[in-house]
Design a protein around this motif. Structure first.
Motif, PDB file in Angstrom:
ATOM      1  N   ALA A   1       0.841  -1.206   0.000  1.00  0.00           N
ATOM      2  CA  ALA A   1       0.000   0.000   0.000  1.00  0.00           C
ATOM      3  C   ALA A   1       0.875   1.255   0.000  1.00  0.00           C
ATOM      4  O   ALA A   1       0.583   2.236  -0.700  1.00  0.00           O
ATOM      5  N   ALA A   2       1.960   1.220   0.784  1.00  0.00           N
ATOM      6  CA  ALA A   2       2.877   2.358   0.812  1.00  0.00           C
ATOM      7  C   ALA A   2       3.537   2.561  -0.549  1.00  0.00           C
ATOM      8  O   ALA A   2       3.639   3.687  -1.054  1.00  0.00           O
ATOM      9  N   LEU A   3       3.970   1.464  -1.182  1.00  0.00           N
ATOM     10  CA  LEU A   3       4.578   1.561  -2.504  1.00  0.00           C
ATOM     11  C   LEU A   3       3.589   2.124  -3.518  1.00  0.00           C
ATOM     12  O   LEU A   3       3.947   2.967  -4.351  1.00  0.00           O
ATOM     13  N   ALA A   4       2.352   1.641  -3.470  1.00  0.00           N
ATOM     14  CA  ALA A   4       1.332   2.107  -4.406  1.00  0.00           C
ATOM     15  C   ALA A   4       1.063   3.594  -4.229  1.00  0.00           C
ATOM     16  O   ALA A   4       0.946   4.345  -5.213  1.00  0.00           O
ATOM     17  N   ALA A   5       0.979   4.043  -2.982  1.00  0.00           N
ATOM     18  CA  ALA A   5       0.709   5.456  -2.717  1.00  0.00           C
ATOM     19  C   ALA A   5       1.845   6.336  -3.233  1.00  0.00           C
ATOM     20  O   ALA A   5       1.609   7.387  -3.845  1.00  0.00           O
ATOM     21  N   MET A   6       3.080   5.899  -3.026  1.00  0.00           N
ATOM     22  CA  MET A   6       4.215   6.686  -3.499  1.00  0.00           C
ATOM     23  C   MET A   6       4.314   6.671  -5.024  1.00  0.00           C
ATOM     24  O   MET A   6       4.681   7.679  -5.642  1.00  0.00           O
ATOM     25  N   ALA A   7       3.970   5.536  -5.637  1.00  0.00           N
ATOM     26  CA  ALA A   7       3.978   5.473  -7.100  1.00  0.00           C
ATOM     27  C   ALA A   7       2.922   6.398  -7.688  1.00  0.00           C
ATOM     28  O   ALA A   7       3.149   7.053  -8.716  1.00  0.00           O
ATOM     29  N   LEU A   8       1.767   6.487  -7.048  1.00  0.00           N
ATOM     30  CA  LEU A   8       0.736   7.418  -7.495  1.00  0.00           C
ATOM     31  C   LEU A   8       1.217   8.863  -7.356  1.00  0.00           C
ATOM     32  O   LEU A   8       0.963   9.706  -8.214  1.00  0.00           O
ATOM     33  N   ALA A   9       1.933   9.134  -6.270  1.00  0.00           N
ATOM     34  CA  ALA A   9       2.421  10.497  -6.043  1.00  0.00           C
ATOM     35  C   ALA A   9       3.448  10.924  -7.087  1.00  0.00           C
ATOM     36  O   ALA A   9       3.538  12.106  -7.436  1.00  0.00           O
ATOM     37  N   THR A  10       4.226   9.975  -7.596  1.00  0.00           N
ATOM     38  CA  THR A  10       5.245  10.302  -8.604  1.00  0.00           C
ATOM     39  C   THR A  10       4.788  10.001 -10.024  1.00  0.00           C
ATOM     40  O   THR A  10       5.520  10.286 -10.981  1.00  0.00           O
ATOM     41  N   GLY A  11       3.608   9.423 -10.169  1.00  0.00           N
ATOM     42  CA  GLY A  11       3.158   9.023 -11.498  1.00  0.00           C
ATOM     43  C   GLY A  11       3.928   7.844 -12.055  1.00  0.00           C
ATOM     44  O   GLY A  11       3.938   7.626 -13.270  1.00  0.00           O
ATOM     45  N   GLY A  12       4.597   7.090 -11.186  1.00  0.00           N
ATOM     46  CA  GLY A  12       5.379   5.944 -11.651  1.00  0.00           C
ATOM     47  C   GLY A  12       6.573   6.337 -12.502  1.00  0.00           C
ATOM     48  O   GLY A  12       7.129   5.507 -13.230  1.00  0.00           O
ATOM     49  N   LEU A  13       6.988   7.598 -12.392  1.00  0.00           N
ATOM     50  CA  LEU A  13       8.056   8.122 -13.243  1.00  0.00           C
ATOM     51  C   LEU A  13       9.352   7.333 -13.098  1.00  0.00           C
ATOM     52  O   LEU A  13       9.980   6.945 -14.091  1.00  0.00           O
ATOM     53  N   HIS A  14       9.761   7.084 -11.870  1.00  0.00           N
ATOM     54  CA  HIS A  14      11.035   6.399 -11.642  1.00  0.00           C
ATOM     55  C   HIS A  14      10.932   4.910 -11.957  1.00  0.00           C
ATOM     56  O   HIS A  14      11.906   4.309 -12.433  1.00  0.00           O
ATOM     57  N   HIS A  15       9.777   4.322 -11.705  1.00  0.00           N
ATOM     58  CA  HIS A  15       9.567   2.917 -12.062  1.00  0.00           C
ATOM     59  C   HIS A  15       9.692   2.726 -13.576  1.00  0.00           C
ATOM     60  O   HIS A  15      10.247   1.724 -14.041  1.00  0.00           O
ATOM     61  N   ASP A  16       9.172   3.676 -14.327  1.00  0.00           N
ATOM     62  CA  ASP A  16       9.280   3.603 -15.782  1.00  0.00           C
ATOM     63  C   ASP A  16      10.740   3.625 -16.220  1.00  0.00           C
ATOM     64  O   ASP A  16      11.147   2.887 -17.130  1.00  0.00           O
ATOM     65  N   GLY A  17      11.540   4.447 -15.558  1.00  0.00           N
ATOM     66  CA  GLY A  17      12.964   4.495 -15.885  1.00  0.00           C
ATOM     67  C   GLY A  17      13.661   3.183 -15.600  1.00  0.00           C
ATOM     68  O   GLY A  17      14.485   2.716 -16.397  1.00  0.00           O
ATOM     69  N   LEU A  18      13.342   2.559 -14.467  1.00  0.00           N
ATOM     70  CA  LEU A  18      13.939   1.266 -14.139  1.00  0.00           C
ATOM     71  C   LEU A  18      13.563   0.218 -15.175  1.00  0.00           C
ATOM     72  O   LEU A  18      14.424  -0.549 -15.639  1.00  0.00           O
ATOM     73  N   ALA A  19      12.291   0.173 -15.549  1.00  0.00           N
ATOM     74  CA  ALA A  19      11.839  -0.817 -16.529  1.00  0.00           C
ATOM     75  C   ALA A  19      12.525  -0.612 -17.878  1.00  0.00           C
ATOM     76  O   ALA A  19      12.968  -1.579 -18.517  1.00  0.00           O
ATOM     77  N   ASP A  20      12.634   0.640 -18.316  1.00  0.00           N
ATOM     78  CA  ASP A  20      13.274   0.914 -19.605  1.00  0.00           C
ATOM     79  C   ASP A  20      14.746   0.541 -19.588  1.00  0.00           C
ATOM     80  O   ASP A  20      15.276  -0.010 -20.557  1.00  0.00           O
ATOM     81  N   MET A  21      15.426   0.839 -18.479  1.00  0.00           N
ATOM     82  CA  MET A  21      16.845   0.503 -18.408  1.00  0.00           C
ATOM     83  C   MET A  21      17.051  -1.006 -18.371  1.00  0.00           C
ATOM     84  O   MET A  21      18.001  -1.531 -18.970  1.00  0.00           O
ATOM     85  N   ALA A  22      16.167  -1.710 -17.668  1.00  0.00           N
ATOM     86  CA  ALA A  22      16.275  -3.175 -17.623  1.00  0.00           C
ATOM     87  C   ALA A  22      16.034  -3.775 -19.008  1.00  0.00           C
ATOM     88  O   ALA A  22      16.746  -4.699 -19.423  1.00  0.00           O
ATOM     89  N   ASP A  23      15.048  -3.281 -19.721  1.00  0.00           N
ATOM     90  CA  ASP A  23      14.781  -3.776 -21.073  1.00  0.00           C
ATOM     91  C   ASP A  23      15.966  -3.528 -22.002  1.00  0.00           C
ATOM     92  O   ASP A  23      16.283  -4.352 -22.870  1.00  0.00           O
ATOM     93  N   ALA A  24      16.652  -2.389 -21.796  1.00  0.00           N
ATOM     94  CA  ALA A  24      17.784  -2.046 -22.654  1.00  0.00           C
ATOM     95  C   ALA A  24      18.953  -3.005 -22.481  1.00  0.00           C
ATOM     96  O   ALA A  24      19.845  -3.053 -23.339  1.00  0.00           O
ATOM     97  N   ALA A  25      18.943  -3.779 -21.402  1.00  0.00           N
ATOM     98  CA  ALA A  25      20.025  -4.746 -21.191  1.00  0.00           C
ATOM     99  C   ALA A  25      20.092  -5.768 -22.323  1.00  0.00           C
ATOM    100  O   ALA A  25      21.146  -6.360 -22.573  1.00  0.00           O
ATOM    101  N   GLY A  26      18.968  -5.987 -22.997  1.00  0.00           N
ATOM    102  CA  GLY A  26      18.950  -6.946 -24.095  1.00  0.00           C
ATOM    103  C   GLY A  26      19.326  -6.347 -25.441  1.00  0.00           C
ATOM    104  O   GLY A  26      19.262  -7.037 -26.465  1.00  0.00           O
ATOM    105  N   GLY A  27      19.753  -5.082 -25.470  1.00  0.00           N
ATOM    106  CA  GLY A  27      20.111  -4.433 -26.723  1.00  0.00           C
ATOM    107  C   GLY A  27      21.416  -4.941 -27.314  1.00  0.00           C
ATOM    108  O   GLY A  27      22.302  -5.397 -26.597  1.00  0.00           O
ATOM    109  N   ARG A  28      21.527  -4.818 -28.623  1.00  0.00           N
ATOM    110  CA  ARG A  28      22.714  -5.322 -29.331  1.00  0.00           C
ATOM    111  C   ARG A  28      23.921  -4.408 -29.130  1.00  0.00           C
ATOM    112  O   ARG A  28      25.051  -4.863 -29.011  1.00  0.00           O
ATOM    113  N   ASP A  29      23.675  -3.104 -29.148  1.00  0.00           N
ATOM    114  CA  ASP A  29      24.750  -2.126 -29.026  1.00  0.00           C
ATOM    115  C   ASP A  29      24.185  -0.842 -28.419  1.00  0.00           C
ATOM    116  O   ASP A  29      23.006  -0.787 -28.054  1.00  0.00           O
ATOM    117  N   ARG A  30      25.012   0.178 -28.314  1.00  0.00           N
ATOM    118  CA  ARG A  30      24.594   1.412 -27.662  1.00  0.00           C
ATOM    119  C   ARG A  30      23.374   2.030 -28.337  1.00  0.00           C
ATOM    120  O   ARG A  30      22.407   2.430 -27.672  1.00  0.00           O
TER     121      ARG A  30
END
Length: 241
Positions: A67-96
Motif C-alpha cells: 500500500a505504501a509503494l502504491a501510494a508513493m507510485a501514485l504520487a510520482t506518477g510511476g516516473l522512476h519505475h518507468d525508468g527502471l523498466a526501460d533501463m532493464a529492457d535495454a540490457a537486451g540491446g545489441r549495441d549502444r
C-alpha cells in the motif's frame, strides 16, 4: 526568478503533486536540481500515511508495505519505475544505439517487468516490518533523489535531448540535499549512515552500468538510480534498525 519557482518546477518534474503556478519565466531544469532531493519529503509522508493507515485498518504487514509503494507510485506518477523498466529492457540491446532506441520505446518488455516485480517485492517486504518507518522513509526518499543529482553531475548525457541533458549544470546543487540527508540520518544513528552507504552503492552500480552500456545518463537512468538506491536504503534500514 525565485528559489520558490525552482522548487515548484522540481516538484512538477518529479511528482504529480500540486505545486501551484509559476508566474513569469519558467526556470531552467538545471537551476531546479538543488530541490530534487526535497521533493522526496512529501512523497515519503504519503507513503508513511498509507503504511500507517493500512496497519490501523488491521492489514497484515506485507499488504501495508505494498500500500505504501502504491501510494508513493501514485504520487510520482510511476516516473522512476518507468525508468527502471526501460533501463532493464535495454540490457537486451545489441549495441549502444539499439539500447537507447529500446529506452525510448514506451512498451515494457520481459526484463522490465521482472525488474519491477523484484524491486517492488523487495521494497514492500522491507517496509512491511520497518522499525521507525517515518524516519526511514523520509531519509530514503531524500538520499535516493540526491543520488540523481550526483549522477547528473558525474555522468555525461548519453544523448543530446531529454531530461538527462537539460538538467545538467554547474555549481554545488547537491549541497541542500546532502545537508538535509545528514539531518535526517542523525536520529537513526549508525543505521542512517549504513542506509546512505547502501543507497550510494546501488546508485554507483546503476551509474556504472549506464556508463558502460549507453555511454552516460538519461532520464530513464536517473529514474533507475532513484528506485534502486531507495530500495537499497530500505533494506539496509530494515536490517540495521
Amino acid at each position: 526568478m525565485s528559489r520558490l519557482d525552482e522548487a515548484r518546477l522540481a516538484l512538477m518534474l518529479l511528482t504529480r503533486l500540486p505545486a501551484g503556478q509559476i508566474k513569469g519565466d519558467v526556470p531552467d531544469i538545471a537551476a531546479a536540481r538543488w530541490a530534487f532531493a526535497l521533493t522526496g519529503l512529501p512523497v515519503a509522508l504519503i507513503g508513511w500515511g498509507a503504511l500507517s493507515g493500512g496497519a490501523a485498518l488491521g492489514l497484515a504487514p506485507l499488504p501495508c508495505g505494498f500500500a505504501a509503494l502504491a501510494a508513493m507510485a501514485l504520487a510520482t506518477g510511476g516516473l522512476h519505475h518507468d525508468g527502471l523498466a526501460d533501463m532493464a529492457d535495454a540490457a537486451g540491446g545489441r549495441d549502444r544505439a539499439h539500447r537507447l532506441e529500446i529506452m525510448r520505446d514506451s512498451r515494457v518488455g520481459s526484463f522490465g517487468v521482472l525488474a519491477l516485480v523484484l524491486v517492488c517485492g523487495l521494497g514492500a517486504s522491507a517496509l512491511a516490518t520497518m522499525p521507525r518507518a517515518g524516519a526511514a522513509l523520509m531519509l530514503s526518499a531524500v538520499i535516493s533523489r540526491l543520488a540523481m543529482v550526483l549522477v547528473l553531475a558525474l555522468l555525461p548525457p548519453a544523448r543530446a535531448g531529454g531530461l538527462g541533458a537539460s538538467a545538467q549544470g554547474g555549481g554545488p546543487a547537491w549541497l541542500p540535499g546532502a545537508a538535509l540527508a545528514l539531518l535526517l540520518a542523525l536520529p537513526l544513528g549508525w543505521a542512517g549512515l549504513i542506509a546512505i552507504s547502501a543507497a550510494a552503492a546501488a546508485a554507483a552500480l546503476v551509474a556504472w552500468r549506464a556508463r558502460t552500456t549507453i555511454g552516460g545518463q538519461t532520464g530513464d537512468v536517473l529514474g533507475a538510480v532513484q528506485i534502486c538506491s531507495e530500495t537499497a536504503a530500505w533494506l539496509a534500514l530494515n536490517a540495521a534498525l
